[in-house]
Design a protein around this motif. Sequence first.
Motif, PDB file in Angstrom:
ATOM      1  N   ALA A  94      28.044 -28.957  20.453  1.00 38.20           N
ATOM      2  CA  ALA A  94      26.979 -28.059  20.002  1.00 38.20           C
ATOM      3  C   ALA A  94      26.362 -28.553  18.699  1.00 38.20           C
ATOM      4  O   ALA A  94      25.163 -28.362  18.456  1.00 38.20           O
ATOM      5  CB  ALA A  94      27.520 -26.641  19.832  1.00 38.20           C
ATOM      6  N   LYS A  95      27.157 -29.208  17.864  1.00 40.35           N
ATOM      7  CA  LYS A  95      26.630 -29.748  16.605  1.00 40.35           C
ATOM      8  C   LYS A  95      25.575 -30.825  16.858  1.00 40.35           C
ATOM      9  O   LYS A  95      24.707 -31.058  16.031  1.00 40.35           O
ATOM     10  CB  LYS A  95      27.765 -30.316  15.749  1.00 40.35           C
ATOM     11  N   GLY A  96      25.641 -31.468  18.011  1.00 39.89           N
ATOM     12  CA  GLY A  96      24.679 -32.497  18.351  1.00 39.89           C
ATOM     13  C   GLY A  96      23.349 -31.958  18.864  1.00 39.89           C
ATOM     14  O   GLY A  96      22.399 -32.720  19.056  1.00 39.89           O
ATOM     15  N   LEU A  97      23.285 -30.654  19.091  1.00 43.33           N
ATOM     16  CA  LEU A  97      22.047 -30.039  19.570  1.00 43.33           C
ATOM     17  C   LEU A  97      21.078 -29.829  18.416  1.00 43.33           C
ATOM     18  O   LEU A  97      21.481 -29.733  17.257  1.00 43.33           O
ATOM     19  CB  LEU A  97      22.352 -28.684  20.229  1.00 43.33           C
ATOM     20  N   SER A  98      19.805 -29.703  18.751  1.00 44.61           N
ATOM     21  CA  SER A  98      18.809 -29.369  17.726  1.00 44.61           C
ATOM     22  C   SER A  98      19.031 -27.932  17.286  1.00 44.61           C
ATOM     23  O   SER A  98      19.731 -27.160  17.955  1.00 44.61           O
ATOM     24  CB  SER A  98      17.392 -29.520  18.293  1.00 44.61           C
ATOM     25  N   ARG A  99      18.439 -27.559  16.159  1.00 42.50           N
ATOM     26  CA  ARG A  99      18.582 -26.181  15.664  1.00 42.50           C
ATOM     27  C   ARG A  99      18.118 -25.181  16.719  1.00 42.50           C
ATOM     28  O   ARG A  99      18.762 -24.167  16.947  1.00 42.50           O
ATOM     29  CB  ARG A  99      17.737 -25.975  14.389  1.00 42.50           C
ATOM     30  N   GLN A 100      16.999 -25.476  17.355  1.00 42.21           N
ATOM     31  CA  GLN A 100      16.465 -24.575  18.377  1.00 42.21           C
ATOM     32  C   GLN A 100      17.429 -24.460  19.553  1.00 42.21           C
ATOM     33  O   GLN A 100      17.676 -23.373  20.058  1.00 42.21           O
ATOM     34  CB  GLN A 100      15.086 -25.044  18.849  1.00 42.21           C
ATOM     35  N   GLU A 101      17.990 -25.575  19.972  1.00 38.05           N
ATOM     36  CA  GLU A 101      18.949 -25.554  21.075  1.00 38.05           C
ATOM     37  C   GLU A 101      20.215 -24.788  20.689  1.00 38.05           C
ATOM     38  O   GLU A 101      20.784 -24.057  21.505  1.00 38.05           O
ATOM     39  CB  GLU A 101      19.304 -26.985  21.495  1.00 38.05           C
ATOM     40  N   GLN A 102      20.651 -24.926  19.433  1.00 36.71           N
ATOM     41  CA  GLN A 102      21.821 -24.175  18.968  1.00 36.71           C
ATOM     42  C   GLN A 102      21.543 -22.677  19.016  1.00 36.71           C
ATOM     43  O   GLN A 102      22.383 -21.886  19.439  1.00 36.71           O
ATOM     44  CB  GLN A 102      22.205 -24.601  17.547  1.00 36.71           C
ATOM     45  N   LYS A 103      20.344 -22.276  18.591  1.00 32.20           N
ATOM     46  CA  LYS A 103      19.971 -20.855  18.629  1.00 32.20           C
ATOM     47  C   LYS A 103      19.948 -20.341  20.063  1.00 32.20           C
ATOM     48  O   LYS A 103      20.426 -19.248  20.356  1.00 32.20           O
ATOM     49  CB  LYS A 103      18.612 -20.640  17.968  1.00 32.20           C
ATOM     50  N   GLU A 104      19.393 -21.150  20.968  1.00 34.21           N
ATOM     51  CA  GLU A 104      19.352 -20.752  22.378  1.00 34.21           C
ATOM     52  C   GLU A 104      20.759 -20.637  22.949  1.00 34.21           C
ATOM     53  O   GLU A 104      21.057 -19.719  23.717  1.00 34.21           O
ATOM     54  CB  GLU A 104      18.527 -21.761  23.180  1.00 34.21           C
ATOM     55  N   LEU A 105      21.637 -21.564  22.572  1.00 32.65           N
ATOM     56  CA  LEU A 105      23.027 -21.530  23.030  1.00 32.65           C
ATOM     57  C   LEU A 105      23.715 -20.246  22.553  1.00 32.65           C
ATOM     58  O   LEU A 105      24.395 -19.569  23.322  1.00 32.65           O
ATOM     59  CB  LEU A 105      23.790 -22.764  22.537  1.00 32.65           C
ATOM     60  N   ILE A 106      23.505 -19.928  21.292  1.00 30.19           N
ATOM     61  CA  ILE A 106      24.110 -18.707  20.740  1.00 30.19           C
ATOM     62  C   ILE A 106      23.615 -17.482  21.496  1.00 30.19           C
ATOM     63  O   ILE A 106      24.387 -16.607  21.869  1.00 30.19           O
ATOM     64  CB  ILE A 106      23.829 -18.598  19.229  1.00 30.19           C
ATOM     65  N   LYS A 107      22.312 -17.421  21.743  1.00 29.40           N
ATOM     66  CA  LYS A 107      21.749 -16.282  22.471  1.00 29.40           C
ATOM     67  C   LYS A 107      22.334 -16.197  23.877  1.00 29.40           C
ATOM     68  O   LYS A 107      22.717 -15.118  24.333  1.00 29.40           O
ATOM     69  CB  LYS A 107      20.232 -16.384  22.537  1.00 29.40           C
ATOM     70  N   LEU A 108      22.430 -17.328  24.550  1.00 26.07           N
ATOM     71  CA  LEU A 108      23.008 -17.344  25.894  1.00 26.07           C
ATOM     72  C   LEU A 108      24.461 -16.868  25.890  1.00 26.07           C
ATOM     73  O   LEU A 108      24.883 -16.103  26.760  1.00 26.07           O
ATOM     74  CB  LEU A 108      22.921 -18.746  26.496  1.00 26.07           C
ATOM     75  N   LEU A 109      25.233 -17.313  24.892  1.00 21.37           N
ATOM     76  CA  LEU A 109      26.630 -16.894  24.793  1.00 21.37           C
ATOM     77  C   LEU A 109      26.750 -15.400  24.537  1.00 21.37           C
ATOM     78  O   LEU A 109      27.559 -14.709  25.157  1.00 21.37           O
ATOM     79  CB  LEU A 109      27.348 -17.676  23.683  1.00 21.37           C
ATOM     80  N   ILE A 110      25.926 -14.903  23.625  1.00 24.53           N
ATOM     81  CA  ILE A 110      25.966 -13.467  23.315  1.00 24.53           C
ATOM     82  C   ILE A 110      25.594 -12.653  24.546  1.00 24.53           C
ATOM     83  O   ILE A 110      26.271 -11.688  24.893  1.00 24.53           O
ATOM     84  CB  ILE A 110      25.039 -13.138  22.128  1.00 24.53           C
ATOM     85  N   ASP A 111      24.521 -13.055  25.226  1.00 20.86           N
ATOM     86  CA  ASP A 111      24.097 -12.326  26.424  1.00 20.86           C
ATOM     87  C   ASP A 111      25.162 -12.360  27.509  1.00 20.86           C
ATOM     88  O   ASP A 111      25.374 -11.383  28.214  1.00 20.86           O
ATOM     89  CB  ASP A 111      22.785 -12.908  26.962  1.00 20.86           C
ATOM     90  N   ALA A 112      25.861 -13.485  27.628  1.00 20.81           N
ATOM     91  CA  ALA A 112      26.870 -13.625  28.667  1.00 20.81           C
ATOM     92  C   ALA A 112      28.153 -12.870  28.338  1.00 20.81           C
ATOM     93  O   ALA A 112      28.878 -12.465  29.235  1.00 20.81           O
ATOM     94  CB  ALA A 112      27.191 -15.103  28.883  1.00 20.81           C
ATOM     95  N   LEU A 113      28.418 -12.674  27.049  1.00 23.07           N
ATOM     96  CA  LEU A 113      29.707 -12.105  26.657  1.00 23.07           C
ATOM     97  C   LEU A 113      29.646 -10.656  26.208  1.00 23.07           C
ATOM     98  O   LEU A 113      30.664 -10.090  25.848  1.00 23.07           O
ATOM     99  CB  LEU A 113      30.318 -12.951  25.535  1.00 23.07           C
ATOM    100  N   VAL A 114      28.485 -10.055  26.237  1.00 16.40           N
ATOM    101  CA  VAL A 114      28.383  -8.660  25.816  1.00 16.40           C
ATOM    102  C   VAL A 114      29.221  -7.812  26.759  1.00 16.40           C
ATOM    103  O   VAL A 114      29.113  -7.913  27.976  1.00 16.40           O
ATOM    104  CB  VAL A 114      26.914  -8.182  25.826  1.00 16.40           C
ATOM    105  N   LEU A 115      30.075  -7.009  26.164  1.00 15.73           N
ATOM    106  CA  LEU A 115      30.946  -6.156  26.963  1.00 15.73           C
ATOM    107  C   LEU A 115      30.141  -5.016  27.568  1.00 15.73           C
ATOM    108  O   LEU A 115      29.208  -4.516  26.952  1.00 15.73           O
ATOM    109  CB  LEU A 115      32.060  -5.586  26.078  1.00 15.73           C
TER     110      LEU A 115
END
Length: 76
Positions: free
Chosen positions: A10-31
């Motif tokens: 994830a550190k190798g991703l661009s800032r925008q890609e990191q933000k998208e990854l975080i959003k995807l993780l949050i959306d996928a893991l919301v209880l």
Amino acid sequence: MTLTEIVEQAKGLSRQEQKELIKLLIDALVLPETPKTAPQKSHRLSELRGLGADIWQGVDVGTYIDELRDGWGEHS
């Protein structure tokens, strides 16, 4: 793949890609929302009257307050 390896990738991703990854993780893991429980019985403050009275047995209120006030100057 370990979490450490994932973080390193994830550190190798661009800032925008990191933000998208975080959003995807949050959306996928919301209880899922917890089911509503039975409504709680409301209480009146007056129901607390006398609670803990045994703690103050034998304590002179005036003396106690004076001791508290005397200690106020010690902490400044």
